[in-house]
Design a protein around this motif. Sequence first.
Motif, PDB file in Angstrom:
ATOM      1  N   GLU B  96       7.180   2.353  11.323  1.00 48.85           N
ATOM      2  CA  GLU B  96       7.667   1.650   9.757  1.00 48.85           C
ATOM      3  C   GLU B  96       7.052   0.431   9.046  1.00 48.85           C
ATOM      4  O   GLU B  96       6.173   0.840   8.014  1.00 48.85           O
ATOM      5  CB  GLU B  96       9.025   1.023  10.114  1.00 48.85           C
ATOM      6  CG  GLU B  96      10.168   1.262   9.542  1.00 48.85           C
ATOM      7  CD  GLU B  96      11.649   0.689   9.870  1.00 48.85           C
ATOM      8  OE1 GLU B  96      11.968   0.065   9.694  1.00 48.85           O
ATOM      9  OE2 GLU B  96      12.356   1.517  10.817  1.00 48.85           O
ATOM     10  N   ARG B  97       6.677  -0.103   9.952  1.00 53.98           N
ATOM     11  CA  ARG B  97       4.908  -1.324   9.405  1.00 53.98           C
ATOM     12  C   ARG B  97       4.047  -0.605   8.678  1.00 53.98           C
ATOM     13  O   ARG B  97       3.717  -0.625   8.156  1.00 53.98           O
ATOM     14  CB  ARG B  97       5.003  -2.329  10.222  1.00 53.98           C
ATOM     15  CG  ARG B  97       5.684  -3.740  10.450  1.00 53.98           C
ATOM     16  CD  ARG B  97       4.838  -4.704  11.696  1.00 53.98           C
ATOM     17  NE  ARG B  97       4.463  -4.088  12.775  1.00 53.98           N
ATOM     18  CZ  ARG B  97       5.346  -3.617  14.018  1.00 53.98           C
ATOM     19  NH1 ARG B  97       6.303  -3.990  13.760  1.00 53.98           N
ATOM     20  NH2 ARG B  97       4.865  -3.390  14.566  1.00 53.98           N
ATOM     21  N   TYR B  98       3.986   0.449   8.884  1.00 54.32           N
ATOM     22  CA  TYR B  98       2.526   1.118   9.347  1.00 54.32           C
ATOM     23  C   TYR B  98       3.039   1.949   7.807  1.00 54.32           C
ATOM     24  O   TYR B  98       1.750   2.254   7.045  1.00 54.32           O
ATOM     25  CB  TYR B  98       2.156   1.798  10.165  1.00 54.32           C
ATOM     26  CG  TYR B  98       1.205   3.013   9.850  1.00 54.32           C
ATOM     27  CD1 TYR B  98      -0.145   3.252   9.669  1.00 54.32           C
ATOM     28  CD2 TYR B  98       1.226   4.653  10.111  1.00 54.32           C
ATOM     29  CE1 TYR B  98      -0.817   3.521   9.849  1.00 54.32           C
ATOM     30  CE2 TYR B  98       0.712   5.405   9.631  1.00 54.32           C
ATOM     31  CZ  TYR B  98      -1.279   4.922   9.288  1.00 54.32           C
ATOM     32  OH  TYR B  98      -2.368   5.796   8.974  1.00 54.32           O
ATOM     33  N   ALA B  99       3.955   2.419   7.883  1.00 53.75           N
ATOM     34  CA  ALA B  99       4.375   3.681   6.888  1.00 53.75           C
ATOM     35  C   ALA B  99       4.757   2.126   5.729  1.00 53.75           C
ATOM     36  O   ALA B  99       4.158   3.323   4.712  1.00 53.75           O
ATOM     37  CB  ALA B  99       5.833   3.916   6.395  1.00 53.75           C
ATOM     38  N   ARG B 100       5.139   1.283   5.517  1.00 51.85           N
ATOM     39  CA  ARG B 100       5.315   0.284   3.926  1.00 51.85           C
ATOM     40  C   ARG B 100       4.111  -0.300   4.088  1.00 51.85           C
ATOM     41  O   ARG B 100       4.273  -0.172   3.087  1.00 51.85           O
ATOM     42  CB  ARG B 100       6.194  -0.984   5.071  1.00 51.85           C
ATOM     43  CG  ARG B 100       7.558  -1.451   4.297  1.00 51.85           C
ATOM     44  CD  ARG B 100       8.390  -2.606   4.482  1.00 51.85           C
ATOM     45  NE  ARG B 100       8.028  -2.811   5.722  1.00 51.85           N
ATOM     46  CZ  ARG B 100       8.387  -3.037   6.846  1.00 51.85           C
ATOM     47  NH1 ARG B 100       9.841  -1.599   6.697  1.00 51.85           N
ATOM     48  NH2 ARG B 100       8.762  -3.295   8.189  1.00 51.85           N
ATOM     49  N   THR B 101       3.170  -0.551   4.936  1.00 49.14           N
ATOM     50  CA  THR B 101       2.004  -1.132   4.485  1.00 49.14           C
ATOM     51  C   THR B 101       0.850   0.480   4.209  1.00 49.14           C
ATOM     52  O   THR B 101       0.535  -0.081   2.526  1.00 49.14           O
ATOM     53  CB  THR B 101       1.232  -1.009   5.480  1.00 49.14           C
ATOM     54  OG1 THR B 101       1.218  -2.168   6.451  1.00 49.14           O
ATOM     55  CG2 THR B 101      -0.015  -1.977   5.535  1.00 49.14           C
ATOM     56  N   LEU B 102       0.955   1.078   4.104  1.00 49.10           N
ATOM     57  CA  LEU B 102       0.300   2.569   3.797  1.00 49.10           C
ATOM     58  C   LEU B 102       1.217   2.946   1.977  1.00 49.10           C
ATOM     59  O   LEU B 102       0.292   2.612   1.430  1.00 49.10           O
ATOM     60  CB  LEU B 102       1.126   3.658   4.480  1.00 49.10           C
ATOM     61  CG  LEU B 102      -0.212   5.045   4.289  1.00 49.10           C
ATOM     62  CD1 LEU B 102      -1.474   4.208   4.865  1.00 49.10           C
ATOM     63  CD2 LEU B 102       0.145   6.047   5.041  1.00 49.10           C
ATOM     64  N   ALA B 103       2.477   2.563   2.010  1.00 53.51           N
ATOM     65  CA  ALA B 103       3.229   2.966   1.002  1.00 53.51           C
ATOM     66  C   ALA B 103       2.390   1.544  -0.381  1.00 53.51           C
ATOM     67  O   ALA B 103       2.666   1.627  -1.321  1.00 53.51           O
ATOM     68  CB  ALA B 103       4.580   2.235   0.886  1.00 53.51           C
ATOM     69  N   ASP B 104       2.670   0.030   0.065  1.00 56.56           N
ATOM     70  CA  ASP B 104       2.088  -0.834  -0.318  1.00 56.56           C
ATOM     71  C   ASP B 104       0.385  -0.686  -0.679  1.00 56.56           C
ATOM     72  O   ASP B 104       0.164  -0.438  -2.025  1.00 56.56           O
ATOM     73  CB  ASP B 104       2.026  -1.969   0.585  1.00 56.56           C
ATOM     74  CG  ASP B 104       3.498  -2.761   0.261  1.00 56.56           C
ATOM     75  OD1 ASP B 104       4.885  -1.934  -0.438  1.00 56.56           O
ATOM     76  OD2 ASP B 104       3.687  -3.341   1.752  1.00 56.56           O
ATOM     77  N   ILE B 105       0.128  -0.518  -0.363  1.00 56.11           N
ATOM     78  CA  ILE B 105      -1.190   0.071  -0.897  1.00 56.11           C
ATOM     79  C   ILE B 105      -1.900   0.977  -2.057  1.00 56.11           C
ATOM     80  O   ILE B 105      -2.310   0.991  -2.683  1.00 56.11           O
ATOM     81  CB  ILE B 105      -2.064   0.356   0.760  1.00 56.11           C
ATOM     82  CG1 ILE B 105      -2.199  -0.819   1.700  1.00 56.11           C
ATOM     83  CG2 ILE B 105      -4.187   1.107   0.213  1.00 56.11           C
ATOM     84  CD1 ILE B 105      -3.397  -0.239   3.221  1.00 56.11           C
ATOM     85  N   LEU B 106      -0.621   2.281  -1.566  1.00 56.92           N
ATOM     86  CA  LEU B 106      -1.022   3.233  -2.030  1.00 56.92           C
ATOM     87  C   LEU B 106      -1.021   3.010  -3.258  1.00 56.92           C
ATOM     88  O   LEU B 106      -0.813   3.259  -4.472  1.00 56.92           O
ATOM     89  CB  LEU B 106      -0.048   4.498  -1.492  1.00 56.92           C
ATOM     90  CG  LEU B 106      -0.594   5.457  -0.152  1.00 56.92           C
ATOM     91  CD1 LEU B 106      -0.256   6.458   0.109  1.00 56.92           C
ATOM     92  CD2 LEU B 106      -2.261   5.729  -0.274  1.00 56.92           C
ATOM     93  N   ALA B 107       0.896   1.921  -3.057  1.00 55.08           N
ATOM     94  CA  ALA B 107       1.092   1.909  -4.867  1.00 55.08           C
ATOM     95  C   ALA B 107      -0.167   0.326  -5.870  1.00 55.08           C
ATOM     96  O   ALA B 107       0.349   0.284  -6.706  1.00 55.08           O
ATOM     97  CB  ALA B 107       2.438   0.736  -4.385  1.00 55.08           C
TER      98      ALA B 107
END
Lengths: 906, 111
Positions: B96-107
């Motif tokens: 989940e942490r990974y996915a959130r970080t990934l989403a943040d970066i992509l945003a």
Amino acid sequence: MGRSRRTFHLSTRDPSSARRDMRDELSFHVEERTAQLVARGLTPAAARAEAIHRLGASWESTEDRLGDSAEQKERRLNVRERLAELVDDIRYAIRGLAARPGFTAIAVLTLGIGIGANTAIYSAVDALLLRSLPYPEPGRLLDIVQSSSDEGPAPWSYVKYAFFRDAQRSYAALAAHADGQVILTGQEPERLGIEEVTGEYLKALGVRVARGRDFPPELDAAGGARRVALISDALWQRAFNADPAVVGTSLSLNNEPWEVIGVLPPGFRGLSGRADALLNLTARPADGLNEPWSLEFSLIGRLRDGVTVEQAVSEAGLIGPRIFEAFPMAAGTLTTSKEPSRWTAVARPLDTIRVASGLRRSLLVLFGAVGMVLLITCVNLANLLVARAVARKKEIAVRLALGAGRGRLVRLLVTESLVLALLGGAASLAIAWAGTRALGAINPQETLRVQGLQGGIGAVGFDAIQLDGRALLFTFGITVAVGLLFGLAPALGATRASLVGDLKDGGGAGGSGRRLGASRRVLVVAEVALAMVLLAGSGLMIRSLGRLLDVNPGFDGEGVLTLRLSMPPGVLAPDSMPGFYDRLQEEIAGVPGVQQVAIADCAPLSNGCNGTIMTFADRPESATGNAMVGVHWVSPNWFSTMRVPLTRGRAFAGTDRLGGPKVVIINEAAARQYFPGEDPIGKRVGVYQGGFHTGAEVIGIVGDVRYGTIDSTARPDVYISYGQARLSRMMVFARTTGDPSSLAPAVRAAVRRIAPGAPVFDIRSMSARVGAATAQARFSAVLLGLFAAVALSLAVMGTYGVLSFAVAQRTREIGIRMALGAERASVLGLVVRDGAILAGTGLAIGLVAALALTRVLRAMLFEVTTTDPVTYAAIVVLLAAAVLVATWVPARRAARVDPATALRKG
Amino acid sequence: MGDSPPLLKGTLDLLVLKALSWEPMHGFEIVSWLEQRSHGCVGVDDGALYYALHRMEERDLIESEWRLTPNNRKARYYRIRAAGRAHLRTEGASLERYARTLADILALRPG
């Protein structure tokens, strides 16, 4: 982990059914998917194709690959589950054992003793009999001896060896060798063990010199060759401080220079196991080497590639008679029979002569005996475990009722006995360690020789006995075997228990209890029988030892200190020797505490004194054949010092000197054998040693002294006085007041004052020499006695256990009997009779087995037959008495049963 | 669902455990459950599912037994075990942490 999987139980366990399950699971999946797709509008055929496609390339490949995966998973899970079960079982076992510390302690202790003794004896058997010889391809090494029809195996002379060497085609390398001792002369004279060898000795053994070079082949040509030596690594370190430049230097042996041409590899001490130097045999003068009947060498050969042992053996049989034809026996040469003897040569694998046959036999007997002790230990433990199983039968029945498999339960119970065995095995290491240390400390050469166990290869020695990897492997193997042996039978018996009976049964006399009781009785009978065999064996050995200790050796060695003295050749002029002997004796006699001093060339009971033939002036040689006699040099007072009685005539006097009329003294055996019905005093005889072949007068007869092994009667002996002979070999006998060993340093110092260049060695009390002569008999008797004592106590424990248990089970029955008027005495009789039946059966079986098995002891016994009735009677009485004592306690308990209590309790 | 995006490595195990954390299911139920919950966005390869099940059973994350379905059919049901729940918790959190970080970066947007 595994446990919860068992509760949520999966019916399939084996990997092939896992594959079948996988197929079912996949079919189900495909059907479900197909139905879903059809519901979405696909045709059934397309839906099915799509369902299969989503699983993989094709139905077959999917089924195959997932089947593999399922099978593998199942296999791994099974392994894990087994391990988990094992851990559970071990935990259960340890908990069970910890709950009964008394039982566990006894079991571990008896197992420790049993296994430890086995390991120790095994180490000896391994080192002395089994382990391959420390040379490359030892099976290709042959020892070749001459053999005569009447004297048996004999060594070789150099010329005969040379004849054999040139005639044979079987050996890649062949060498003559003889071990001996020399004195390393220098500041601090030292006695060295050496081997005189011919050039191919190392090549035959497959040993390479560590530095320098091997003997050059040209030295083998003839006698009188250059004196060259190879020295042991130990001597190199000790005498040369491991000087790398040792090669080419000179070594002074017996006051002669020997050129050091090389150093032997570390640990290699020749076949004798004692050599500090290998000397070039052909350095001896040619005339001695060319004497065909100077028999002193052994032959070692390494087979040529492609030649079998059988071929070499038959070749030796062909060459042997030809050697005898080439060197016929001169008329009148040594022989004990009037028949002309026939000679041949015999080749035999070196491995077969590694130890004397007597030693091999004792070791195997001891191995058999410790094996039996271990067997009794097992029987005893099986017995205890059966008792335990009886006590636990309700628990076992519950487990069976709850669906535990019998195999699973047996595994559980056997795990317990294995854990017990492993604990015992661990405890045994202490005993094995002590045992191997004790065995390894036996000084083989001297001890074995004086007991007639010489022969064999010195390099195979007791010092090789150690607790090594092989011994530990043996311990582990035997431990596991023992655990299975005493655990399996009770486990199988216990789990056979009938379900209903045991569940109903409150723990009293149930059906299976009675059956287990019966199997315990069988075990007790076996224990008594085994104990009987061991007691008989040890009884015979102890009786034989008693006979040995009763032997009168013909002298009184109490308080006598003995030491050997070796004079380097050339130090004393032959004519100055008598004076030297006198001075030496006077000097030692001056030591406080020394009462009497005498010298002789050889100690009684040393089994290595020299002998020769004797002729009689008044008889033609053909009439008597040649009389073999032992020849002993003594100083005039030796007989009085050693308290050897003079039975007729006179002893030597100081006036019997060199140049005077030659006189000899004979022993009673010689008088009996060679002068039957005659008075030997005044008779003239020729003795072929010390210049006495020209004739000497018999002036006295002395009592027989045993010079050979203690169990062989004295042979005819002739004594010559040092006053009239020239012999540098001597041994000092000093009779002391008090402990002779405490005077050793003072006596040694006295010798040093007179003969500073002569090494003094082998200082021992005469009692120690007598002790060494009976060492092996004592060793065997003590060990067998110890084993028998263990066996006896185990048998008593077993009997006691079974009978107490029986009484406890029959308390109610006994109570009823007593309530109905049975006398206490009859109740007592009831139990005692029970014990007597067990003991009687065991004794009878044991007696038969003992009579059969103790036959292997025949060659080890002295003046005792293997069926000695006195021994057997004593053993039967002892064993019967011990077992009856073991029955008495439970019997008394039975007789004290209070009927009222017993009935109420039942 | 051939056009759905490929599954990130290691996520299949977590998704299966998640499904099983509801209730014991057989293989097809797990796939359908994931398809429904992801609205077809997660493409589970039916074959890969079974490998994952074997793998996790071997690791004691799940266990299995044959049972009857409501329609009286025999099916192999999988059940999540305590170790599986623990695994789901820790690995799920880190994913989940990974996915959130990934989403943040992509945003993130330039500027």
